[in-house]
Enzyme design. Sequence first.
Site, PDB file in Angstrom:
ATOM      1  N   CYS A   2     -13.260  50.443  54.250  1.00  0.00           N
ATOM      2  CA  CYS A   2     -13.564  49.776  53.023  1.00  0.00           C
ATOM      3  C   CYS A   2     -12.239  50.057  51.862  1.00  0.00           C
ATOM      4  O   CYS A   2     -11.687  49.037  51.468  1.00  0.00           O
ATOM      5  CB  CYS A   2     -14.570  50.041  52.360  1.00  0.00           C
ATOM      6  SG  CYS A   2     -16.062  49.383  53.262  1.00  0.00           S
ATOM      7  N   ARG A  27     -16.462  47.712  46.950  1.00  0.00           N
ATOM      8  CA  ARG A  27     -16.262  47.068  48.376  1.00  0.00           C
ATOM      9  C   ARG A  27     -17.272  47.740  48.986  1.00  0.00           C
ATOM     10  O   ARG A  27     -17.679  47.006  50.264  1.00  0.00           O
ATOM     11  CB  ARG A  27     -14.740  47.407  48.831  1.00  0.00           C
ATOM     12  CG  ARG A  27     -13.775  47.102  47.987  1.00  0.00           C
ATOM     13  CD  ARG A  27     -12.382  47.813  48.477  1.00  0.00           C
ATOM     14  NE  ARG A  27     -11.688  47.201  49.801  1.00  0.00           N
ATOM     15  CZ  ARG A  27     -10.973  46.527  49.825  1.00  0.00           C
ATOM     16  NH1 ARG A  27     -10.659  45.678  48.749  1.00  0.00           N
ATOM     17  NH2 ARG A  27     -10.642  46.237  51.050  1.00  0.00           N
ATOM     18  N   TRP A  74     -16.982  52.415  55.485  1.00  0.00           N
ATOM     19  CA  TRP A  74     -18.349  51.855  55.841  1.00  0.00           C
ATOM     20  C   TRP A  74     -18.465  51.743  57.259  1.00  0.00           C
ATOM     21  O   TRP A  74     -17.469  51.247  58.076  1.00  0.00           O
ATOM     22  CB  TRP A  74     -18.195  50.047  55.274  1.00  0.00           C
ATOM     23  CG  TRP A  74     -19.403  49.748  55.729  1.00  0.00           C
ATOM     24  CD1 TRP A  74     -19.709  48.602  56.610  1.00  0.00           C
ATOM     25  CD2 TRP A  74     -20.894  49.677  55.443  1.00  0.00           C
ATOM     26  NE1 TRP A  74     -20.732  48.170  56.911  1.00  0.00           N
ATOM     27  CE2 TRP A  74     -21.741  48.962  55.916  1.00  0.00           C
ATOM     28  CE3 TRP A  74     -21.213  50.641  54.436  1.00  0.00           C
ATOM     29  CZ2 TRP A  74     -23.178  49.002  56.081  1.00  0.00           C
ATOM     30  CZ3 TRP A  74     -22.832  50.921  54.342  1.00  0.00           C
ATOM     31  CH2 TRP A  74     -23.340  49.978  55.231  1.00  0.00           C
ATOM     32  N   ASN A  98      -8.492  51.147  57.971  1.00  0.00           N
ATOM     33  CA  ASN A  98      -9.454  49.921  57.773  1.00  0.00           C
ATOM     34  C   ASN A  98      -9.327  49.149  58.741  1.00  0.00           C
ATOM     35  O   ASN A  98      -8.201  48.740  59.274  1.00  0.00           O
ATOM     36  CB  ASN A  98      -9.212  49.204  56.413  1.00  0.00           C
ATOM     37  CG  ASN A  98      -9.579  49.830  54.975  1.00  0.00           C
ATOM     38  OD1 ASN A  98     -10.160  50.837  55.111  1.00  0.00           O
ATOM     39  ND2 ASN A  98      -9.085  49.462  53.925  1.00  0.00           N
ATOM     40  N   GLY A  99     -10.545  48.572  59.432  1.00  0.00           N
ATOM     41  CA  GLY A  99     -10.251  47.639  60.611  1.00  0.00           C
ATOM     42  C   GLY A  99     -10.981  48.017  61.461  1.00  0.00           C
ATOM     43  O   GLY A  99     -11.951  49.131  61.579  1.00  0.00           O
ATOM     44  N   GLU A 481     -27.114  23.418  46.020  1.00  0.00           N
ATOM     45  CA  GLU A 481     -26.644  24.736  45.176  1.00  0.00           C
ATOM     46  C   GLU A 481     -25.921  24.119  43.982  1.00  0.00           C
ATOM     47  O   GLU A 481     -26.175  24.541  43.053  1.00  0.00           O
ATOM     48  CB  GLU A 481     -25.344  25.184  46.193  1.00  0.00           C
ATOM     49  CG  GLU A 481     -24.865  26.348  45.352  1.00  0.00           C
ATOM     50  CD  GLU A 481     -25.707  27.443  44.895  1.00  0.00           C
ATOM     51  OE1 GLU A 481     -25.060  28.358  44.082  1.00  0.00           O
ATOM     52  OE2 GLU A 481     -26.633  27.557  45.255  1.00  0.00           O
ATOM     53  N   LYS A 485     -27.155  25.247  40.178  1.00  0.00           N
ATOM     54  CA  LYS A 485     -26.257  25.750  39.132  1.00  0.00           C
ATOM     55  C   LYS A 485     -26.306  25.011  37.900  1.00  0.00           C
ATOM     56  O   LYS A 485     -26.117  25.513  36.836  1.00  0.00           O
ATOM     57  CB  LYS A 485     -24.755  25.764  39.683  1.00  0.00           C
ATOM     58  CG  LYS A 485     -24.421  26.846  40.689  1.00  0.00           C
ATOM     59  CD  LYS A 485     -24.466  27.762  40.204  1.00  0.00           C
ATOM     60  CE  LYS A 485     -24.544  29.056  41.249  1.00  0.00           C
ATOM     61  NZ  LYS A 485     -25.968  29.126  41.738  1.00  0.00           N
ATOM     62  N   GLU A 488     -29.632  25.778  36.224  1.00  0.00           N
ATOM     63  CA  GLU A 488     -29.635  27.321  35.726  1.00  0.00           C
ATOM     64  C   GLU A 488     -28.781  27.533  34.636  1.00  0.00           C
ATOM     65  O   GLU A 488     -29.524  28.084  33.561  1.00  0.00           O
ATOM     66  CB  GLU A 488     -28.881  28.178  36.847  1.00  0.00           C
ATOM     67  CG  GLU A 488     -29.712  28.670  38.041  1.00  0.00           C
ATOM     68  CD  GLU A 488     -28.924  29.556  38.763  1.00  0.00           C
ATOM     69  OE1 GLU A 488     -29.492  30.507  39.345  1.00  0.00           O
ATOM     70  OE2 GLU A 488     -27.891  29.314  39.314  1.00  0.00           O
ATOM     71  N   HIS A 504     -36.383   6.236  50.219  1.00  0.00           N
ATOM     72  CA  HIS A 504     -37.817   6.585  50.318  1.00  0.00           C
ATOM     73  C   HIS A 504     -38.065   7.589  49.133  1.00  0.00           C
ATOM     74  O   HIS A 504     -39.156   8.184  49.106  1.00  0.00           O
ATOM     75  CB  HIS A 504     -37.820   7.830  51.541  1.00  0.00           C
ATOM     76  CG  HIS A 504     -37.368   7.304  52.861  1.00  0.00           C
ATOM     77  ND1 HIS A 504     -38.190   6.291  53.634  1.00  0.00           N
ATOM     78  CD2 HIS A 504     -36.130   7.544  53.597  1.00  0.00           C
ATOM     79  CE1 HIS A 504     -37.561   6.128  54.801  1.00  0.00           C
ATOM     80  NE2 HIS A 504     -36.399   7.017  54.713  1.00  0.00           N
ATOM     81  N   LYS A 603     -30.378  38.894  37.163  1.00  0.00           N
ATOM     82  CA  LYS A 603     -29.641  38.823  38.090  1.00  0.00           C
ATOM     83  C   LYS A 603     -30.008  39.211  39.478  1.00  0.00           C
ATOM     84  O   LYS A 603     -29.742  38.510  40.560  1.00  0.00           O
ATOM     85  CB  LYS A 603     -28.311  39.563  37.848  1.00  0.00           C
ATOM     86  CG  LYS A 603     -27.211  39.719  38.603  1.00  0.00           C
ATOM     87  CD  LYS A 603     -26.468  38.268  38.821  1.00  0.00           C
ATOM     88  CE  LYS A 603     -25.293  38.132  39.961  1.00  0.00           C
ATOM     89  NZ  LYS A 603     -24.767  37.023  40.231  1.00  0.00           N
TER      90      LYS A 603
END
Length: 608
Positions: A2, A27, A74, A98-99, A481, A485, A488, A504, A603
């Site tokens: 991370c 992260r 992580w 990382n990776g 979506e 939005k 909202e 229809h 949230k």
Amino acid sequence: MCGIVGAVAQRDVVDILVEGLRRLEYRGYDSAGVAIAHNGELHRVRRLGKVKALADAIAADPILGTTGIAHTRWATHGEPSERNAHPHVSSNINVVHNGIIENHQSLRDSLTAKGYVFSSDTDTEVIAHLVEEERKTAGSLLEAVQRSVKQLHGAYGTVLLDKTDAERIVVARSGSPLVIGLGIGENFIASDQLALLPVTRRFIFLEEGDVAEITRHSVRIFDQDGHAIEREIHESTVSYDAGDKGQYRHFMMKEIYEQPNAINNTLEGRLSNDSVLDETFGNGAANLFKQVKHVQIVACGTSYHSGMVARYWLESLAGISCNVEIASEFRYRKSFVQPNSLIVTISQSGETADTLAALRIAKDLGYLGSLTICNAAGSSLVRESDLAFLTRAGVEIGVASTKAFTTQLVGLAMLTLAIGKYNGLTEQHQAELAAALKSLPAKLEQTLTLAPQIEALAEEFADKHHALFLGRGDQYPIAMEGALKLKEISYIHAEAYAAGELKHGPLALIDANMPIIVVAPNNDLLEKLQSNVEEVRARGGILYVFADTDAQFKSDDTMRVINVPHVSELIAPIVYTLPLQLLSYYVAIIKGTDVDQPRNLAKSVTVE
């Protein structure tokens, strides 16, 4: 895999390293560690849990030194624990990484045969021992690293330190970004420039295959062929503080514009060659994916829409069946579990009450395993799922989700590729899809240049009370979506329909006061969608069409067309999301609503 921070300075660097780790906490991680080289000795501190635990340990027993490396991890190989935390050590060599190293097992076997003893379960430790072995005959740490990286298969951003030569660190990048920070009499390395903003604003971004040697007074960079090369120096204007809107009026707009970088973070270190690394989903992912023949997706709200897009991908590309269900419905009905089914939960917070309850119920229903796609590392969904994919979207403050949604889609696209390769997805098709994902950040940057056109278009919504969104195929959930939005944050009543359903019932609503928003990429359904558009025009509807540049829609008195860059079909749902986000934002500004904190909404939905 991370966060990385490193420093070669003329001052003690421990506080710089720890602060850098704090700035990378967004992260997600499970452990943290730091290693300092000083007077030929190594001082290493590692702790399970938050960076605060590491900072407290250092405060209790201070360490000093002018050269060091630090990491937040992580887990991918080996459980979260102090012994698996970075940095890892082999005699004189210290490494953070990382990776994922794909050939770690064969390297581990070879190094074990040479007498090296492994003290962790990680793939990272093979790098330390491999460089230690090469260091025996190499003239420098730089040469040892250059030899070693040629033997590594996979994705890595790695930083190495030799405690007997504390005047320098060596770094290598393949698939996992690293950035060098330039100071005065000191230099730095990190996986993200945000970590280094307190100490410098001058950065060099390493490119694929680069290896660099960093000292207090110099930076030498070599390309993948070993040739010395110069990389451009960039002056950063980035603002770190997630609580600072910076140049933007609202957090939502800031987060819309953060999407190219957020998606770059999502992809970081997770694509090797032309395929997805199974281990990015967690330990044992490969064995599980080989058995999966059905996917059940459970989510709420925006996350539910990302799951609906994934259904199209999984069935058309991965060749397996998929169901998608709202978590609050799933948890209260009796369900039939298909053989060899994987349950996938999707949540920005990882604490969504209905989704968490659905996961707990599913564990007793006989699923093959569970996977969560989530933005919060320490959340309940992550802890309680067998596998986890962290989206790395960063902190999202605006209630209306933007970058959390698009990074979920990227994670689901990667899941499709990971499962698909065990179900007939050819290597060529994998390569094409991987290339499309890699192109995504640049395509999003290009799409964001449409903002002025969309802002002007939004003026026509000022007096509207209802809107209809249309899409076909995997764009239908994107229409959903978009409608979510708009409702909202502008409080305009909006609905989404699969365009083929107009006849229809919804056609009864069409008149000059009902704006119709259409998403129209150039795909196999384009001709059908064009026919649906004509049905609306014939009934006096006013259309707002976001269309591929090759789709041949033209603006006139009844239709406003904004051309979207041509993109691969795989990433089209992600790209077409951004114009709809911008539209809802600009309409809300005109309506004068509270964009970041719309009424009645929260949230993180942690109640039923």
